[in-house]
Design an enzyme around this catalytic site. Sequence first.
Site: not given
Ligand SMILES: Cc1ncc(COP(=O)(O)O)c(C=O)c1O
Length: 359
Positions: A34, A252
């Site tokens: 994601k 800036y």
């Molecule tokens: C529902 C869920 N599962 C797994 C993960 C993976 O987590 P990590 O990057 O700490 O392994 C995330 C990441 O935010 C998540 O939201």
Amino acid sequence: MVYRSWAEIYKDRLIQNTESIYKFVKKDIFAVVKADAYGHGSVEISKILEKIPYVKKLCVATAIEGKELKENKINKEILVLGGILKDEVEYFNTYNLQPVISDFEQLYLVKELKNRSIHLKFDTGMNRLGFYDDDIAQIIKFLKENRINLEGVMSHFPSADIDPDFTLYQIKRFKNIINIFEKEGFKLKYKHIQNSAGLVYRCDYCNAVRVGITLYGEKPFPHFPVDIKTVMSVKAKLISIKKLKKGDKVSYGGTFTADKDMKIGVVSFGYADGLPRELSNKGYFLINGKKVKILGNVTMDMTIVDLSQVEELNIGDEVLVVGKNGEFEITFSDVANICNTIPYEIMCRISKRVQRIIL
Ligand SMILES: Cc1ncc(COP(=O)(O)O)c(C=O)c1O
């Protein structure tokens, strides 16, 4: 090279990290891609990961992210962690996405899906998304009445890196949930609660892990026992070299004043490339294996650095924003620590303008 800022993605390290995690945990891997694979580029990362047989699913947050992968010919199964909203039903059907269902509103939408195969998410203490234990009877009734395939059940750890007692409590609570489904005759293909930090907990009744940050080579806590390497190096070009006189101000707001004559440089990397403005007067880059301090405020496209200690420089020279050069390394965690945030945020911030190059 025509790019002024770019991110080198080391394919072999991504594969090695995945293999090291698999060897450590010995469970199927759901690769979390994601948020553009935490800024690494979800399509390219998915193309690499989908070839690995024990990577069983790619996890995205939203249907739109799933659509992008499918449109780019990613064939692996895609699990949408953020569930389904009414407006997204069409996307789930067109691109054959699988939702994680975490409340009754979402569950009722499953009737509109062509492929009624889902994962259910239970809240075991994070209090973000997820059903609670006492929803189970109503859920089971609905699943049976509507011939929905419950492929998996999951939960999520909010504090596996810092709170073992709470995490162990979650593991126990999740086990009770799984037991109820199994007693009711559900043959769950996947049971999963562990994220990267959670890999160090024993959780024998689960058979898959959802990992993100460790695939990309960042440790979720300092003594994390799996050998992983940073997958992305972030680089930019030096675009100007000039002299400052004692008393001159920089950038800036003039928040830096030279206390002596200095040599400074302008690096083509600013907050629009994803560099936190919090690094103003605090952060540093690497040039020719030397640390160079950021002077004054980070600007949208450029950042000014102190080059007084660096010799033999040319316009166009490579500057390391994140990565290793000689004895020094700047990690995403180093940047995050200065900014009082987490490496996830720094990775995700690396913007579109920074060309991803797969090596
Ligand atoms: C529902 C869920 N599962 C797994 C993960 C993976 O987590 P990590 O990057 O700490 O392994 C995330 C990441 O935010 C998540 O939201």
